[in-house]
Enzyme design. Structure first.
Site, short mmCIF file in Angstrom:
data_model
loop_
_atom_site.label_atom_id
_atom_site.label_comp_id
_atom_site.label_asym_id
_atom_site.label_seq_id
_atom_site.Cartn_x
_atom_site.Cartn_y
_atom_site.Cartn_z
N THR A 75 -70.00 2.68 -0.63
CA THR A 75 -70.95 2.48 -1.72
C THR A 75 -70.97 1.00 -2.10
OG1 THR A 75 -70.53 4.68 -2.63
CG2 THR A 75 -71.54 3.10 -4.10
N HIS A 77 -71.67 -2.02 -4.89
CA HIS A 77 -71.81 -2.40 -6.29
C HIS A 77 -72.21 -3.87 -6.33
CE1 HIS A 77 -70.20 1.35 -7.58
NE2 HIS A 77 -69.00 1.13 -7.12
N GLY A 155 -67.18 7.38 -11.20
CA GLY A 155 -68.39 7.88 -11.82
C GLY A 155 -69.63 7.65 -10.99
N PHE A 156 -70.55 6.78 -11.48
CA PHE A 156 -71.86 6.66 -10.85
C PHE A 156 -72.32 5.21 -10.83
CE2 PHE A 156 -72.42 7.42 -15.38
CZ PHE A 156 -73.35 6.48 -15.75
N CYS A 173 -72.84 6.00 1.84
CA CYS A 173 -72.53 7.41 1.57
C CYS A 173 -72.55 8.30 2.81
CB CYS A 173 -73.48 7.97 0.52
SG CYS A 173 -73.53 7.02 -1.01
#
Length: 211
Positions: A75, A77, A155-156, A173
């Site tokens: 993922t 960020h 979390g998200f 993912c």
């Protein structure tokens, strides 16, 4: 779920944020802090779970890589993205699927902002489709959580106005070929204004019962 304390942070480097999260979880497990939702952003980084194949990760050295202890695979960020870390005690809230609850709350938040989104069921034996998607099945939100001692962490991540070109450098993912999107791209397609970071924070916090 309700009665969650909202904590707004700015940009926090990923390493210090994860170290702080361990403390937040310990506080919740000990009962010295309430359920909390931390809203923040990170400098550019790709995080991944221990089962993520090396071939899914960026190969050009252009992004920092950090292995993490949450569910899910690789993922991204970075700037223009809203990250939410949810630290709540599930044992005090009764039975329920926390991931499905989170997906639904985010869908309602985006609807409040004028953007239709959906959740998807993961086919048996297939790679996880957990997250929030556009009706065209472009992915807007990645979700990866961990539960330890009845307390959630991680979390998200919502792509608000982030650099989507970064997703060309790795497999997000474990879903090769999936198109990642952002609220800005969705807004441009609908010829409407992109919501601000503050507006997205407020909408998400409201639907998660965080004040």
């Amino acid at each position: 779920m309700a009665d969650i304390m909202r904590v707004d942070l700015g940009e926090v480097a990923y390493g210090p944020a994860i170290e702080a999260m361990r403390g937040w979880v310990a506080e919740r497990q000990a009962g010295t802090a309430p359920d909390r939702l931390f809203l923040l952003s990170h400098p550019p980084v790709v995080t991944y779970g221990r089962h993520t194949p090396a071939a899914d990760l960026p190969q050009d050295g252009s992004l920092d890589l950090v292995e993490v202890d949450r569910g899910g695979h690789a993922t991204y960020h970075g700037p223009g993205q809203l990250v939410g870390y949810l630290v709540i005690n599930l044992r005090e809230r009764g039975p329920g699927d926390v991931v499905r609850w989170l997906e639904q709350a985010l869908i309602e938040a985006f609807a409040d902002l004028g953007f239709p989104t959906v959740r998807r069921e993961t086919p048996k034996g297939g790679d996880s489709l957990v997250g929030v998607w556009t009706p065209e099945h472009h992915k807007l939100v990645s979700i990866g959580m961990r539960i330890r001692g009845g307390v959630t962490s991680h979390g998200f991540a919502v792509n608000v106005d982030s650099d989507l070109g970064v997703y060309d450098r790795f497999v997000a993912c474990r879903l090769d070929g999936v198109t990642m999107t952002s609220l800005r791209r969705m807004a441009d397609a609908a010829d409407v204004r992109t919501p601000t970071d503050a507006e997205v924070r407020d909408a998400v916090a409201s639907r998660l019962g965080a004040a």
